[in-house]
Scaffold this motif. Structure first.
Motif, PDB file in Angstrom:
ATOM      1  N   SER A 126       2.823 -10.661   4.479  1.00 38.97           N
ATOM      2  CA  SER A 126       3.758  -9.838   5.246  1.00 38.97           C
ATOM      3  C   SER A 126       3.017  -8.827   6.115  1.00 38.97           C
ATOM      4  CB  SER A 126       4.707  -9.104   4.292  1.00 38.97           C
ATOM      5  OG  SER A 126       5.486 -10.025   3.551  1.00 38.97           O
ATOM      6  N   ILE A 127       1.920  -8.281   5.595  1.00 44.23           N
ATOM      7  CA  ILE A 127       1.145  -7.314   6.375  1.00 44.23           C
ATOM      8  C   ILE A 127       0.491  -8.008   7.569  1.00 44.23           C
ATOM      9  CG2 ILE A 127      -0.834  -5.749   6.307  1.00 44.23           C
ATOM     10  CD1 ILE A 127      -0.153  -5.199   3.392  1.00 44.23           C
ATOM     11  N   THR A 128       0.060  -9.239   7.397  1.00 41.56           N
ATOM     12  CA  THR A 128      -0.483  -9.999   8.521  1.00 41.56           C
ATOM     13  C   THR A 128       0.565 -10.171   9.609  1.00 41.56           C
ATOM     14  OG1 THR A 128      -1.990 -11.203   7.046  1.00 41.56           O
ATOM     15  CG2 THR A 128      -1.573 -12.157   9.208  1.00 41.56           C
ATOM     16  N   LEU A 129       1.811 -10.446   9.209  1.00 44.77           N
ATOM     17  CA  LEU A 129       2.886 -10.596  10.190  1.00 44.77           C
ATOM     18  C   LEU A 129       3.175  -9.275  10.891  1.00 44.77           C
ATOM     19  CD1 LEU A 129       5.407 -12.909   8.277  1.00 44.77           C
ATOM     20  CD2 LEU A 129       3.812 -13.529  10.101  1.00 44.77           C
ATOM     21  N   LEU A 130       3.076  -8.163  10.159  1.00 44.42           N
ATOM     22  CA  LEU A 130       3.301  -6.859  10.781  1.00 44.42           C
ATOM     23  C   LEU A 130       2.271  -6.569  11.870  1.00 44.42           C
ATOM     24  CD1 LEU A 130       4.271  -4.457   7.844  1.00 44.42           C
ATOM     25  CD2 LEU A 130       5.679  -5.131   9.790  1.00 44.42           C
ATOM     26  N   GLY A 131       1.100  -7.195  11.747  1.00 40.28           N
ATOM     27  CA  GLY A 131       0.085  -7.019  12.773  1.00 40.28           C
ATOM     28  C   GLY A 131       0.514  -7.568  14.125  1.00 40.28           C
ATOM     29  N   LEU A 132       1.523  -8.434  14.136  1.00 40.19           N
ATOM     30  CA  LEU A 132       2.052  -8.965  15.394  1.00 40.19           C
ATOM     31  C   LEU A 132       3.000  -7.990  16.074  1.00 40.19           C
ATOM     32  CD1 LEU A 132       2.895 -12.579  14.120  1.00 40.19           C
ATOM     33  CD2 LEU A 132       0.830 -11.848  15.349  1.00 40.19           C
ATOM     34  N   GLY A 133       3.369  -6.919  15.366  1.00 43.64           N
ATOM     35  CA  GLY A 133       4.367  -5.985  15.872  1.00 43.64           C
ATOM     36  C   GLY A 133       5.646  -6.117  15.057  1.00 43.64           C
ATOM     37  N   GLU A 134       6.355  -5.008  14.890  1.00 38.61           N
ATOM     38  CA  GLU A 134       7.541  -5.020  14.040  1.00 38.61           C
ATOM     39  C   GLU A 134       8.628  -5.938  14.581  1.00 38.61           C
ATOM     40  OE1 GLU A 134       9.020  -1.220  12.965  1.00 38.61           O
ATOM     41  OE2 GLU A 134       7.059  -0.435  12.373  1.00 38.61           O
ATOM     42  N   ASP A 135       8.822  -5.940  15.896  1.00 45.50           N
ATOM     43  CA  ASP A 135       9.868  -6.794  16.473  1.00 45.50           C
ATOM     44  C   ASP A 135       9.553  -8.267  16.261  1.00 45.50           C
ATOM     45  OD1 ASP A 135      11.235  -4.549  17.312  1.00 45.50           O
ATOM     46  OD2 ASP A 135      10.360  -4.569  19.327  1.00 45.50           O
ATOM     47  N   SER A 136       8.293  -8.632  16.500  1.00 48.22           N
ATOM     48  CA  SER A 136       7.898 -10.036  16.309  1.00 48.22           C
ATOM     49  C   SER A 136       8.012 -10.438  14.843  1.00 48.22           C
ATOM     50  CB  SER A 136       6.469 -10.248  16.805  1.00 48.22           C
ATOM     51  OG  SER A 136       6.361  -9.976  18.185  1.00 48.22           O
ATOM     52  N   ALA A 137       7.585  -9.537  13.941  1.00 44.62           N
ATOM     53  CA  ALA A 137       7.657  -9.835  12.511  1.00 44.62           C
ATOM     54  C   ALA A 137       9.110 -10.001  12.072  1.00 44.62           C
ATOM     55  CB  ALA A 137       6.974  -8.740  11.712  1.00 44.62           C
ATOM     56  N   ALA A 138       9.996  -9.122  12.565  1.00 37.88           N
ATOM     57  CA  ALA A 138      11.421  -9.242  12.216  1.00 37.88           C
ATOM     58  C   ALA A 138      11.997 -10.537  12.765  1.00 37.88           C
ATOM     59  CB  ALA A 138      12.188  -8.036  12.754  1.00 37.88           C
ATOM     60  N   GLY A 139      11.552 -10.943  13.957  1.00 35.12           N
ATOM     61  CA  GLY A 139      12.009 -12.193  14.542  1.00 35.12           C
ATOM     62  C   GLY A 139      11.594 -13.402  13.729  1.00 35.12           C
ATOM     63  N   LEU A 140      10.508 -13.268  12.978  1.00 33.19           N
ATOM     64  CA  LEU A 140      10.037 -14.348  12.112  1.00 33.19           C
ATOM     65  C   LEU A 140      10.674 -14.292  10.727  1.00 33.19           C
ATOM     66  CD1 LEU A 140       6.241 -14.291  13.048  1.00 33.19           C
ATOM     67  CD2 LEU A 140       7.935 -16.041  13.669  1.00 33.19           C
ATOM     68  N   GLY A 141      11.641 -13.389  10.551  1.00 27.38           N
ATOM     69  CA  GLY A 141      12.371 -13.323   9.290  1.00 27.38           C
ATOM     70  C   GLY A 141      11.859 -12.296   8.299  1.00 27.38           C
ATOM     71  N   LEU A 142      10.886 -11.478   8.701  1.00 30.35           N
ATOM     72  CA  LEU A 142      10.332 -10.482   7.782  1.00 30.35           C
ATOM     73  C   LEU A 142      11.261  -9.279   7.689  1.00 30.35           C
ATOM     74  CD1 LEU A 142       7.751  -9.808   6.083  1.00 30.35           C
ATOM     75  CD2 LEU A 142       6.971  -8.494   8.053  1.00 30.35           C
ATOM     76  N   ARG A 143      11.534  -8.834   6.491  1.00 31.26           N
ATOM     77  CA  ARG A 143      12.322  -7.625   6.279  1.00 31.26           C
ATOM     78  C   ARG A 143      11.366  -6.437   6.327  1.00 31.26           C
ATOM     79  NH1 ARG A 143      16.692  -9.305   1.532  1.00 31.26           N
ATOM     80  NH2 ARG A 143      17.682 -11.016   2.717  1.00 31.26           N
ATOM     81  N   VAL A 144      11.201  -5.897   7.513  1.00 26.89           N
ATOM     82  CA  VAL A 144      10.162  -4.909   7.778  1.00 26.89           C
ATOM     83  C   VAL A 144      10.321  -3.674   6.914  1.00 26.89           C
ATOM     84  CG1 VAL A 144       9.173  -3.392   9.537  1.00 26.89           C
ATOM     85  CG2 VAL A 144       9.836  -5.735  10.137  1.00 26.89           C
ATOM     86  N   GLY A 145      11.539  -3.162   6.785  1.00 27.50           N
ATOM     87  CA  GLY A 145      11.765  -1.956   6.008  1.00 27.50           C
ATOM     88  C   GLY A 145      11.361  -2.123   4.553  1.00 27.50           C
ATOM     89  N   ARG A 146      11.721  -3.254   3.965  1.00 28.58           N
ATOM     90  CA  ARG A 146      11.372  -3.495   2.562  1.00 28.58           C
ATOM     91  C   ARG A 146       9.870  -3.638   2.381  1.00 28.58           C
ATOM     92  NH1 ARG A 146      15.899  -7.657   0.004  1.00 28.58           N
ATOM     93  NH2 ARG A 146      17.748  -6.360   0.466  1.00 28.58           N
ATOM     94  N   VAL A 147       9.227  -4.303   3.326  1.00 27.75           N
ATOM     95  CA  VAL A 147       7.785  -4.484   3.230  1.00 27.75           C
ATOM     96  C   VAL A 147       7.070  -3.131   3.320  1.00 27.75           C
ATOM     97  CG1 VAL A 147       5.752  -5.436   4.383  1.00 27.75           C
ATOM     98  CG2 VAL A 147       7.797  -6.845   4.084  1.00 27.75           C
ATOM     99  N   LYS A 148       7.515  -2.288   4.236  1.00 29.37           N
ATOM    100  CA  LYS A 148       6.881  -0.975   4.387  1.00 29.37           C
ATOM    101  C   LYS A 148       7.098  -0.111   3.147  1.00 29.37           C
ATOM    102  CE  LYS A 148       6.385  -0.281   9.310  1.00 29.37           C
ATOM    103  NZ  LYS A 148       6.549   0.671  10.428  1.00 29.37           N
TER     104      LYS A 148
END
Length: 339
Positions: free
Chosen positions: A220-242
């Motif tokens: 999930s942290i690797t996906l966050l490296g793409l940017g929060e919007d991109s990570a959310a677009g890939l299905g990542l729940r950014v708030g929970r991960v943070k």
């Protein structure tokens, strides 16, 4: 930072693991009184309770070496998580107020709850880590409204330095007022030198939980490296991960500070070194950072005994001698607008 992989992660893990094993042997044989490897072997295989050297190996130096690896691993993984989640190359527990908050909370516990158990002290330290982090990000956010939006990374680092200085000053004032400065000074200066097996047993479950959580968050942290919007677009729940990442940092840093006091800059240097060596895939960055952090603190603690024998040199001094120039280099690089 060059993101091209230069070493195989599995090779780096093997290499550093071998270095830690060698470092453990060197650590238990090095000190005010040298102990031969043969004596160390005898202490492991045929422990003699009447032997001073066997006691020194098993009850003094070995727990100290083990806790050095645990603390170094925890601080390095904390720094890697912070840098990965915030995309801030200056983020680390010692710079972003996490360690300072933990130290402040521990001082308060020394004053108002002196009979707390080690486990309770760790929980207090974790709460302090959360407090320090909230103060830093609050100050950094306020500063962003006053000034320009550029150089946010440097702005947060400056906020961290200011909050850390404030918490340190308040802590010192409390120590003087309540007359516990000597006890706190021993805790700060002793670092890991006074660690016993009870400290290892107390910290081990927290360190294991934090390191395991870091491994689980790696993708999930690797996906966050793409940017929060991109990570959310890939299905990542950014708030929970943070939130999970922040709790992991509080667990790892809080437990480390409660046992050994603030030890700076490992969480800043090691993630950068790891990414330079193997790339930016956090599925490898997290475990490699843990091993490199453990190895660095183990080596620094061993070297600290050789600076002015038979006197102990606080290991935090050695890590600061390495970390401060590195921090200044990164701050200068970020100040020029480099990513």
């Amino acid at each position: 930072m060059n993101q091209k992989r230069r070493l195989s992660p599995s090779f780096l893990i093997f290499l550093v693991s071998a270095g830690i094993l060698a470092g453990l042997l060197i650590s238990v044989t090095t000190g005010a009184a040298s102990i031969s490897p043969t004596t160390v072997k005898e202490a492991f295989l045929h422990y003699d309770r009447t032997s001073v050297q066997h006691y020194t190996v098993m009850s003094v130096r070995l727990p100290r070496a083990v806790i050095a690896v645990l603390i170094g691993a925890g601080l390095a993984v904390s720094g890697a998580i912070m840098q990965g989640m915030t995309r801030n190359p200056l983020a680390s527990p010692s710079i972003m107020g996490v360690s300072a908050g933990s130290g402040f909370a521990v001082v308060g516990a020394f004053i108002f709850f002196p009979a707390l158990s080690y486990q309770a002290m760790i929980l207090v330290s974790m709460a302090g880590a959360a407090l320090g982090t909230m103060l830093v990000f609050g100050a950094g956010t306020a500063a962003s409204y006053i000034g320009s939006a550029s150089h946010t990374h440097v702005r947060l680092a400056l906020a961290g330095a200011a909050v850390s200085a404030m918490l340190g000053a308040v802590s010192e004032g409390m120590q003087i007022y309540y007359g516990i400065a000597q006890d706190i000074m021993f805790w700060y200066a002793a670092g890991i030198s006074g660690v016993k097996w009870v400290h290892v047993q107390t910290m081990l479950p927290w360190a294991a939980a934090g390191l395991t959580a870091g491994m689980l968050l790696a993708r999930s942290i690797t996906l966050l490296g793409l940017g929060e919007d991109s990570a959310a677009g890939l299905g990542l729940r950014v708030g929970r991960v943070k939130l999970a990442g922040a709790l992991t940092v509080f667990v790892l840093t809080g437990s480390a500070v409660a046992v050994a006091g603030p030890i700076g800059f490992i969480g800043l240097m090691i993630p950068h070194l790891t990414r330079f060596l193997i790339g930016v895939d956090y599925r490898w960055v997290i475990p490699c950072s843990a091993l490199l952090g453990g190895f660095l603190l183990l080596a620094a603690d061993t070297a600290a005994r050789l600076v002015n024998p038979p006197q102990e040199t606080p290991v935090g001094i050695l890590t600061a001698l390495l970390g401060i120039p590195f921090f200044l280099y990164l701050a200068r690089k970020e100040g020029k607008g480099a990513v």
